[in-house]
Design an enzyme around this catalytic site. Structure first.
Site, PDB file in Angstrom:
ATOM      1  N   LYS A   1       3.170  -0.710  -7.016  1.00 30.23           N
ATOM      2  CA  LYS A   1       2.895  -1.143  -5.642  1.00 30.23           C
ATOM      3  C   LYS A   1       2.414  -2.590  -5.591  1.00 30.23           C
ATOM      4  O   LYS A   1       2.477  -3.231  -4.539  1.00 30.23           O
ATOM      5  CB  LYS A   1       1.917  -0.184  -4.967  1.00 30.23           C
ATOM      6  CG  LYS A   1       2.590   1.158  -4.647  1.00 30.23           C
ATOM      7  CD  LYS A   1       1.736   2.090  -3.835  1.00 30.23           C
ATOM      8  CE  LYS A   1       2.518   3.302  -3.351  1.00 30.23           C
ATOM      9  NZ  LYS A   1       2.938   4.233  -4.402  1.00 30.23           N
TER      10      LYS A   1
ATOM     11  N   HIS B   1       1.316   6.950  -8.185  1.00 30.45           N
ATOM     12  CA  HIS B   1       1.221   6.667  -6.746  1.00 30.45           C
ATOM     13  C   HIS B   1       0.447   5.359  -6.576  1.00 30.45           C
ATOM     14  O   HIS B   1       0.885   4.471  -5.870  1.00 30.45           O
ATOM     15  CB  HIS B   1       0.554   7.825  -6.017  1.00 30.45           C
ATOM     16  CG  HIS B   1       0.576   7.676  -4.533  1.00 30.45           C
ATOM     17  ND1 HIS B   1       1.745   7.500  -3.839  1.00 30.45           N
ATOM     18  CD2 HIS B   1      -0.421   7.658  -3.613  1.00 30.45           C
ATOM     19  CE1 HIS B   1       1.464   7.383  -2.548  1.00 30.45           C
ATOM     20  NE2 HIS B   1       0.165   7.465  -2.384  1.00 30.45           N
TER      21      HIS B   1
ATOM     22  N   PHE C   1      -1.042  11.333   3.219  1.00 35.76           N
ATOM     23  CA  PHE C   1      -2.014  11.791   4.206  1.00 35.76           C
ATOM     24  C   PHE C   1      -1.846  13.291   4.427  1.00 35.76           C
ATOM     25  O   PHE C   1      -0.744  13.824   4.327  1.00 35.76           O
ATOM     26  CB  PHE C   1      -1.747  11.098   5.547  1.00 35.76           C
ATOM     27  CG  PHE C   1      -2.587   9.894   5.801  1.00 35.76           C
ATOM     28  CD1 PHE C   1      -3.185   9.207   4.761  1.00 35.76           C
ATOM     29  CD2 PHE C   1      -2.775   9.440   7.092  1.00 35.76           C
ATOM     30  CE1 PHE C   1      -3.946   8.087   5.012  1.00 35.76           C
ATOM     31  CE2 PHE C   1      -3.533   8.324   7.360  1.00 35.76           C
ATOM     32  CZ  PHE C   1      -4.119   7.653   6.317  1.00 35.76           C
TER      33      PHE C   1
END
Lengths: 399, 265
Positions: A322, A293, A385
């Site tokens: 990312k 992630h 989240f």
């Protein structure tokens, strides 16, 4: 606790992000270490940060037949559907199985809220949406799946998963259940999220946005860079595409800890990981590559690095991508699933772009630069989240 | 055509006029029913969270808490599916208005409460639930799609699942677009097998190309027509009270979900 599933064929897949349109540009960027972030030239007011913006979305208007759905998010969806012959493969599946037997499960966190924001900037004299934006379906979180269902003419189960940054990873789990239970024969899964003020100023308000290009797992990381992306995959039973790569397993869990910070010991992330391995009938030693992630936020990377260091042998390679694309939020799951599939197809472990001095929590698994090696089984982690976690497991078809 | 069979073990319900399933049953039988408090109590949330939580969270947690309490099952063990057509329209309205006027003044708390999975997040935190939680939407078909998602999770995993479908009233220019004028929530605890707690059996079947059966009925002005979840839930709610009957819910634009309800003998 979770029982192994029958693997499904991923018979087609595609990605569009700041690295370009389609898989070739993504493979080239990951191979050569070319990042896609640029200084922010998007938001409606100045905000000094870096973003992963897709070139050409502004010029890719929807065809007149779909004008009701016009907005940046659906434009990016349309652009993405046309890469790598994905739309042809999806329409072929509709032809083979029938429109009502192909499910559509898409993930997004913001859908077309950008169009609603624009409406509020341009309210008419009565304080209402301007006439041009008085199109109710684009002001709803189901806008993306509503548009894609119309564009592909699909009439099977159709839903939007919106669990923040795990959204377009969880779509694989929903699709697998629908196919396993005989409610569909195939599924188009994927996700799209586009840049908009809500996320740029929202993450900025949370002080999670980096002033420089994001540097996942680096000691000197300063937070996330926000990006946009579209990605899609076609899932079918293996008999339909025996040579295609496979969805071997998935894991889903909840942290039950905090709305916007991960569990300090990575409890939920580890539950999702163990769940994915169990469903795939896999041991940690069999995992060749993990697309992490790795958002470049302080806490997320520390927790995830420690989990990988303790749960996997040094032969497992791991990286966050990312640094190349930015965090594409609800589209991160599908974008990074395609990176895991590219790793299998091309024997490429992408380097963890932007990291030069790894966090102390990182184990020997972190691949700082791209490596050529055989990848038979790859995982992709997505955490969102609300403590919402998903982990996907993909594998090569047996020779 | 495949069908799914699930068994209802708990029912939660909240609207401004009806505070729980017992109130709906009383109303349908022509008996007096007490009106609920102005805001859902959401007793499962710790007091400090309850003060800060947005209305969308209070509503979802209220009906979820009612359904789980009726089932007698442990909330911490239940995978959950939260379905909402529009999410928190009040926060979306605030955010779009603030972004148009003074974007750097956006509230960080309102932003993190704006995610569609905020109710699922608050619920799993409050109940210590580490099982999978999902937040989905399917526009006007959010009830049928949510029931299909929860039932398929229940049957595929062979474990009880909590389904929560809810929408609050719209505000401002966005409210004009959604046409949602009142809050409503419905929650069901679904189990894969019959137990002494079983309240009703549900047989679910997909009916494709069902445009004709999904055409909206003429508006009558009834309370449940002011909220998309309530509108589609009304036939199912009546059957839950009657203990029998079948109804058709939209599960997608042209896909109907036929729900046949029977009471265990």
């Amino acid at each position: 606790m979770s029982v192994p599933i029958h693997p499904l064929a991923v018979s087609s897949y595609t990605a569009t992000s700041a690295l370009g349109l389609g898989l070739e540009s993504h493979l080239a960027a990951l191979s050569t270490g070319r990042g896609g972030l640029r200084e922010n030239d998007f938001s409606s007011a100045p905000l000094a940060c870096w973003i992963g913006r897709v070139d050409g979305v502004e010029d890719a208007a929807l065809p007149a037949a779909h004008a009701m759905w016009e907005c940046r998010n659906n434009r990016l969806a349309w652009l993405g559907l046309h890469q790598d012959q994905f739309i042809d493969r999806a329409l072929d599946a509709r032809q083979r199985y029938g429109a009502a037997r192909v499910a559509l499960v898409l993930g997004t966190s913001t859908a077309s809220i950008g169009a609603t924001e624009e409406g509020y900037r341009r309210l008419d004299e009565a304080g209402q949406m301007p006439a041009e934006l008085r199109r109710p379906p684009i002001h709803a979180p189901h806008s993306l799946a509503g548009f894609v269902a119309e564009a592909l003419g699909l009439e099977g189960p159709c839903l939007t998963v919106s669990t923040a940054c795990s959204s377009s990873a969880k779509v694989f789990a929903t699709a697998e259940r629908l196919i396993r239970l005989g409610l569909a024969d195939a599924a188009v899964v994927g996700g799209v999220d586009t840049l908009c003020d809500s996320v740029l100023f929202g993450f900025n308000a949370l002080e999670l946005v980096s002033p420089e290009p994001c540097r996942p797992f680096d000691q000197a990381r300063h937070g996330i860079s926000i990006g946009e992306a579209a990605g899609f995959a076609l899932l079918e039973r293996i008999v339909a595409a025996p040579d295609a790569p496979r969805l071997l397993g998935y894991g889903e869990s909840s942290d039950a800890h905090h709305m916007s910070t991960p569990h300090p010991e990575g409890l939920g992330a580890e539950l999702a990981l163990r769940d994915a391995l169990a469903r795939g009938g896999l041991r940690a030693e069999q995992i060749d590559y993990i697309n992490l992630h790795g958002t470049a936020s302080m806490k997320n990377d520390e927790v995830e690095a420690a989990l990988v260091a303790r749960a996997f042998p040094s032969t497992t390679r791991a990286s966050s991508t990312k640094g190349y694309t930015g965090h594409t939020l609800g589209a991160a799951g599908i974008l990074e699933a395609t990176f895991a599939l590219l790793a299998i197809r091309h024997g490429l472990v992408p380097g963890n772009f932007g990291c030069t001095h790894p966090d102390e929590a990182c184990g020997p698994q972190l691949a700082l630069v791209s490596e050529r090696r055989e990848v038979n089984v790859a995982l992709s982690n997505s955490f969102g989240f609300g403590g919402n976690n998903a982990c996907l497991a993909f594998g090569r078809a047996p020779a | 055509m495949s069908t799914l069979q699930v068994h209802v073990e708990g029912i939660g319900l909240w609207s401004p006029a009806l505070g729980d399933f017992a109130a709906l049953r009383a109303q349908l039988r022509g008996e007096p029913a007490d009106a609920p408090a102005a805001r859902p109590a959401a007793a499962m949330l710790p007091a400090n969270e309850r003060r800060r939580a947005p209305e969308s969270v209070l509503l979802a947690v209220e009906v979820a808490g009612q359904a789980v309490a009726m089932s007698g099952l442990a909330a911490s063990e239940l995978p959950c599916v939260f379905s909402s057509a529009y999410g928190d329209q009040s926060i979306s309205d605030y955010m779009c208005a603030t972004l148009a006027a003074a974007p750097t003044e956006l509230s960080p708390t309102r932003f993190h409460n704006s995610v569609h999975n905020a109710p699922a997040g608050y619920w799993t935190i409050a109940t210590g639930c580490h099982a999978t939680s999902s937040a989905i939407t399917a526009g006007p078909a959010s009830l049928g799609a949510g029931l299909l998602e929860a039932a398929s999770l229940c049957v595929a995993e062979q474990r009880p699942v909590l389904l929560v479908c809810s929408d609050i009233a719209g505000h401002g220019p966005l409210g004009e677009m959604t046409g949602t004028r009142s809050p409503f929530g419905l929650a069901l605890v679904l189990a894969p097998t019959v137990s002494p707690r079983t309240l009703a059996h549900l047989d679910l079947g997909l009916i494709p190309h069902a445009e004709g059966q999904l055409r909206p009925t003429p508006v009558t002005g009834a309370w449940y027509e002011t909220n998309p979840i309530a509108t589609s839930a009304w036939p199912l709610m009546q059957n839950l009270v009657l203990g029998e009957g079948d109804c058709t819910l939209a599960a997608a634009e042209t896909l109907a979900l036929r729900v046949v309800l029977e009471t265990p003998v």
